[in-house]
Design a protein around this motif. Structure first.
Motif, PDB file in Angstrom:
ATOM      1  N   PHE A 112       0.841  -1.204   0.000  1.00 53.56           N
ATOM      2  CA  PHE A 112       0.000   0.000   0.000  1.00 53.56           C
ATOM      3  C   PHE A 112       0.871   1.248   0.000  1.00 53.56           C
ATOM      4  O   PHE A 112       2.051   1.208   0.351  1.00 53.56           O
ATOM      5  CB  PHE A 112      -0.916   0.006   1.226  1.00 53.56           C
ATOM      6  CG  PHE A 112      -1.977  -1.056   1.203  1.00 53.56           C
ATOM      7  CD1 PHE A 112      -3.270  -0.754   0.819  1.00 53.56           C
ATOM      8  CD2 PHE A 112      -1.679  -2.363   1.560  1.00 53.56           C
ATOM      9  CE1 PHE A 112      -4.259  -1.732   0.792  1.00 53.56           C
ATOM     10  CE2 PHE A 112      -2.650  -3.351   1.538  1.00 53.56           C
ATOM     11  CZ  PHE A 112      -3.943  -3.035   1.158  1.00 53.56           C
ATOM     12  N   GLU A 113       0.258   2.371  -0.388  1.00 53.78           N
ATOM     13  CA  GLU A 113       0.964   3.638  -0.389  1.00 53.78           C
ATOM     14  C   GLU A 113       1.377   3.994   1.037  1.00 53.78           C
ATOM     15  O   GLU A 113       0.727   3.611   2.007  1.00 53.78           O
ATOM     16  CB  GLU A 113       0.062   4.738  -0.957  1.00 53.78           C
ATOM     17  CG  GLU A 113      -0.371   4.511  -2.402  1.00 53.78           C
ATOM     18  CD  GLU A 113      -1.556   3.567  -2.538  1.00 53.78           C
ATOM     19  OE1 GLU A 113      -2.042   3.077  -1.500  1.00 53.78           O
ATOM     20  OE2 GLU A 113      -1.968   3.309  -3.679  1.00 53.78           O
ATOM     21  N   SER A 114       2.452   4.754   1.142  1.00 53.78           N
ATOM     22  CA  SER A 114       2.986   5.105   2.469  1.00 53.78           C
ATOM     23  C   SER A 114       1.957   5.848   3.324  1.00 53.78           C
ATOM     24  O   SER A 114       1.938   5.718   4.546  1.00 53.78           O
ATOM     25  CB  SER A 114       4.251   5.949   2.324  1.00 53.78           C
ATOM     26  OG  SER A 114       3.990   7.118   1.563  1.00 53.78           O
ATOM     27  N   SER A 115       1.071   6.611   2.683  1.00 55.77           N
ATOM     28  CA  SER A 115       0.079   7.374   3.438  1.00 55.77           C
ATOM     29  C   SER A 115      -0.974   6.472   4.088  1.00 55.77           C
ATOM     30  O   SER A 115      -1.668   6.888   5.016  1.00 55.77           O
ATOM     31  CB  SER A 115      -0.618   8.380   2.520  1.00 55.77           C
ATOM     32  OG  SER A 115      -1.263   7.706   1.437  1.00 55.77           O
ATOM     33  N   LEU A 116      -1.095   5.235   3.601  1.00 51.21           N
ATOM     34  CA  LEU A 116      -2.103   4.310   4.127  1.00 51.21           C
ATOM     35  C   LEU A 116      -1.521   3.262   5.073  1.00 51.21           C
ATOM     36  O   LEU A 116      -2.276   2.473   5.648  1.00 51.21           O
ATOM     37  CB  LEU A 116      -2.803   3.580   2.960  1.00 51.21           C
ATOM     38  CG  LEU A 116      -3.605   4.434   1.977  1.00 51.21           C
ATOM     39  CD1 LEU A 116      -4.101   3.566   0.825  1.00 51.21           C
ATOM     40  CD2 LEU A 116      -4.768   5.102   2.686  1.00 51.21           C
ATOM     41  N   ARG A 117      -0.216   3.266   5.255  1.00 54.36           N
ATOM     42  CA  ARG A 117       0.409   2.139   5.946  1.00 54.36           C
ATOM     43  C   ARG A 117       0.026   2.028   7.417  1.00 54.36           C
ATOM     44  O   ARG A 117      -0.077   0.933   7.959  1.00 54.36           O
ATOM     45  CB  ARG A 117       1.928   2.199   5.774  1.00 54.36           C
ATOM     46  CG  ARG A 117       2.330   1.779   4.371  1.00 54.36           C
ATOM     47  CD  ARG A 117       3.790   1.895   4.079  1.00 54.36           C
ATOM     48  NE  ARG A 117       4.040   1.560   2.673  1.00 54.36           N
ATOM     49  CZ  ARG A 117       5.198   1.734   2.061  1.00 54.36           C
ATOM     50  NH1 ARG A 117       6.224   2.254   2.721  1.00 54.36           N
ATOM     51  NH2 ARG A 117       5.325   1.400   0.799  1.00 54.36           N
ATOM     52  N   LYS A 118      -0.210   3.143   8.084  1.00 55.41           N
ATOM     53  CA  LYS A 118      -0.644   3.065   9.486  1.00 55.41           C
ATOM     54  C   LYS A 118      -2.004   2.384   9.584  1.00 55.41           C
ATOM     55  O   LYS A 118      -2.248   1.569  10.482  1.00 55.41           O
ATOM     56  CB  LYS A 118      -0.701   4.470  10.098  1.00 55.41           C
ATOM     57  CG  LYS A 118       0.666   5.059  10.421  1.00 55.41           C
ATOM     58  CD  LYS A 118       0.533   6.381  11.172  1.00 55.41           C
ATOM     59  CE  LYS A 118       1.902   6.932  11.522  1.00 55.41           C
ATOM     60  NZ  LYS A 118       1.797   8.230  12.249  1.00 55.41           N
ATOM     61  N   LYS A 119      -2.888   2.710   8.657  1.00 55.17           N
ATOM     62  CA  LYS A 119      -4.218   2.091   8.658  1.00 55.17           C
ATOM     63  C   LYS A 119      -4.125   0.616   8.268  1.00 55.17           C
ATOM     64  O   LYS A 119      -4.896  -0.217   8.759  1.00 55.17           O
ATOM     65  CB  LYS A 119      -5.136   2.831   7.695  1.00 55.17           C
ATOM     66  CG  LYS A 119      -5.465   4.255   8.141  1.00 55.17           C
ATOM     67  CD  LYS A 119      -6.419   4.938   7.180  1.00 55.17           C
ATOM     68  CE  LYS A 119      -6.760   6.339   7.671  1.00 55.17           C
ATOM     69  NZ  LYS A 119      -7.689   7.044   6.740  1.00 55.17           N
ATOM     70  N   VAL A 120      -3.174   0.287   7.396  1.00 57.24           N
ATOM     71  CA  VAL A 120      -2.966  -1.110   7.018  1.00 57.24           C
ATOM     72  C   VAL A 120      -2.497  -1.921   8.218  1.00 57.24           C
ATOM     73  O   VAL A 120      -2.976  -3.034   8.470  1.00 57.24           O
ATOM     74  CB  VAL A 120      -1.946  -1.216   5.861  1.00 57.24           C
ATOM     75  CG1 VAL A 120      -1.581  -2.675   5.600  1.00 57.24           C
ATOM     76  CG2 VAL A 120      -2.505  -0.583   4.600  1.00 57.24           C
ATOM     77  N   LEU A 121      -1.561  -1.358   8.979  1.00 60.26           N
ATOM     78  CA  LEU A 121      -1.069  -2.039  10.170  1.00 60.26           C
ATOM     79  C   LEU A 121      -2.193  -2.265  11.173  1.00 60.26           C
ATOM     80  O   LEU A 121      -2.255  -3.310  11.833  1.00 60.26           O
ATOM     81  CB  LEU A 121       0.063  -1.225  10.814  1.00 60.26           C
ATOM     82  CG  LEU A 121       1.338  -1.082   9.984  1.00 60.26           C
ATOM     83  CD1 LEU A 121       2.354  -0.197  10.717  1.00 60.26           C
ATOM     84  CD2 LEU A 121       1.957  -2.448   9.704  1.00 60.26           C
ATOM     85  N   LYS A 122      -3.100  -1.287  11.275  1.00 57.36           N
ATOM     86  CA  LYS A 122      -4.242  -1.443  12.180  1.00 57.36           C
ATOM     87  C   LYS A 122      -5.160  -2.567  11.687  1.00 57.36           C
ATOM     88  O   LYS A 122      -5.672  -3.357  12.489  1.00 57.36           O
ATOM     89  CB  LYS A 122      -5.018  -0.135  12.273  1.00 57.36           C
ATOM     90  CG  LYS A 122      -6.188  -0.196  13.246  1.00 57.36           C
ATOM     91  CD  LYS A 122      -6.856   1.163  13.417  1.00 57.36           C
ATOM     92  CE  LYS A 122      -7.551   1.607  12.167  1.00 57.36           C
ATOM     93  NZ  LYS A 122      -8.305   2.873  12.353  1.00 57.36           N
ATOM     94  N   ALA A 123      -5.334  -2.661  10.366  1.00 55.13           N
ATOM     95  CA  ALA A 123      -6.174  -3.718   9.805  1.00 55.13           C
ATOM     96  C   ALA A 123      -5.572  -5.101  10.090  1.00 55.13           C
ATOM     97  O   ALA A 123      -6.292  -6.046  10.416  1.00 55.13           O
ATOM     98  CB  ALA A 123      -6.339  -3.515   8.296  1.00 55.13           C
ATOM     99  N   VAL A 124      -4.249  -5.210   9.962  1.00 56.46           N
ATOM    100  CA  VAL A 124      -3.577  -6.474  10.286  1.00 56.46           C
ATOM    101  C   VAL A 124      -3.796  -6.825  11.754  1.00 56.46           C
ATOM    102  O   VAL A 124      -4.093  -7.979  12.107  1.00 56.46           O
ATOM    103  CB  VAL A 124      -2.063  -6.398   9.983  1.00 56.46           C
ATOM    104  CG1 VAL A 124      -1.378  -7.708  10.395  1.00 56.46           C
ATOM    105  CG2 VAL A 124      -1.822  -6.132   8.509  1.00 56.46           C
ATOM    106  N   LEU A 125      -3.664  -5.822  12.624  1.00 57.84           N
ATOM    107  CA  LEU A 125      -3.842  -6.038  14.060  1.00 57.84           C
ATOM    108  C   LEU A 125      -5.260  -6.495  14.377  1.00 57.84           C
ATOM    109  O   LEU A 125      -5.468  -7.420  15.174  1.00 57.84           O
ATOM    110  CB  LEU A 125      -3.510  -4.750  14.826  1.00 57.84           C
ATOM    111  CG  LEU A 125      -3.594  -4.825  16.348  1.00 57.84           C
ATOM    112  CD1 LEU A 125      -2.587  -5.834  16.893  1.00 57.84           C
ATOM    113  CD2 LEU A 125      -3.355  -3.447  16.968  1.00 57.84           C
ATOM    114  N   VAL A 126      -6.255  -5.856  13.755  1.00 53.90           N
ATOM    115  CA  VAL A 126      -7.650  -6.234  13.982  1.00 53.90           C
ATOM    116  C   VAL A 126      -7.892  -7.681  13.537  1.00 53.90           C
ATOM    117  O   VAL A 126      -8.546  -8.464  14.232  1.00 53.90           O
ATOM    118  CB  VAL A 126      -8.603  -5.279  13.235  1.00 53.90           C
ATOM    119  CG1 VAL A 126     -10.037  -5.813  13.256  1.00 53.90           C
ATOM    120  CG2 VAL A 126      -8.557  -3.889  13.857  1.00 53.90           C
TER     121      VAL A 126
END
Length: 292
Positions: A112-126
């Protein structure tokens, strides 16, 4: 306690667990009670159709996991199912040799784009937390059924499931995740749990004289114990085997048979998807495939 101290203690704890399991394996195999010839004979007599059925269950569980990943990130970017499968298999390959599935977080964020990576990490955690919640719910019920009573097991499932539903909105608010979508993720986690534990249920039901309830409860208790013990997936077979030997008396199985079953399940559920992921990682063209 500082963050570095906590990290050091965690790594030391994982190393201690692995060393204890290695020592236990060495101690048992050095004794006169374990017969490797019995294990080899067991493996050679496995029905041919198991070689299709068990990998099929493993692949099906990863397809469900891929749909769950697609569902988790649908608000971030449209991810086609083929892409989601690649995301999951390649992240399984990298997490195979990294602690606490760190490779999964890093690999999935890479797509994913760098701007979305924090949200991606949260999705993995969920996704991981939902799978752990299912493992705990079913595992506690399994322990209750195995050591106490089936009535208590049913009560445990109802109580813990109700607790999850009750806490769902609060948890969703804290992690900024829609409650309705969290319910969907948990349902998909239940389905995936049923598929990857199916390998255990089929093998144990085929070879054990124990009742189906005892077998299912033992599998649930084993998964609960192994999920709570920190380790690398590379050494997961040692943890699972050490825990599984505790249940041989409940399942009326020789330890040699259980050793073979643990190896078969580990190869199907852990190694097979990791190898498929490595195959994708080995081809430099796969990012182009994802972008296609």
């Amino acid at each position: 306690m500082s963050h570095k101290s906590k990290q050091f203690l965690l790594q030391a704890g994982k190393l201690l667990v692995i060393l204890c399991c290695l020592a236990y394996v060495f101690y048992l195999f050095q004794g006169d009670t374990f017969d490797w010839h019995h294990t080899v004979a067991f493996l050679s007599n496995i029905p041919i159709y198991f070689y299709l059925l068990l990998p099929g269950l493993s692949i099906a569980s990863w397809l469900v996991e891929s749909y769950k990943w697609q569902y988790l990130v649908r608000d971030l970017r449209e991810v086609r199912f083929r892409e989601s499968v690649i995301h999951n298999l390649t992240s399984q390959a990298t997490s195979f040799i990294t602690p606490l599935r760190a490779g999964e977080f890093a690999t999935k964020a890479f797509y994913f784009e760098s701007s979305l990576r924090k949200k991606v990490l949260k999705a993995v955690l969920v996704g991981n937390m939902s799978q752990m919640a299912v493992t705990i719910i079913v595992g506690v019920a399994g322990v209750a059924a195995l050591f106490y009573s089936e009535v208590l097991s049913l009560f445990s499932i109802i109580f813990l499931a109700t607790l999850v539903v009750w806490l769902g909105p609060t948890i969703s608010k804290r992690i900024d995740f829609q409650a309705a979508r969290l319910d969907g993720v948990i349902l998909l986690s239940f389905l995936r749990y049923a598929l990857f534990s199916g390998c255990w249920l089929i093998l144990l039901s085929f070879y054990s004289n124990a009742s189906l309830i005892t077998i299912a409860a033992s599998v649930a208790a084993m998964y609960l114990a192994t999920s709570l013990i920190p380790s690398l997936q590379l050494f997961d077979i040692l943890i699972k085997w050490s825990v599984a030997t505790f249940f041989v008396s409940y399942l009326n199985l020789p330890i040699e048979n259980m050793t073979a079953i643990v190896a078969i399940v580990w190869l199907n559920n852990t190694v097979l998807p990791a190898l498929l992921g490595c195959g994708l990682l080995a081809f430099q063209r796969f990012p182009k495939l994802i972008a296609a």
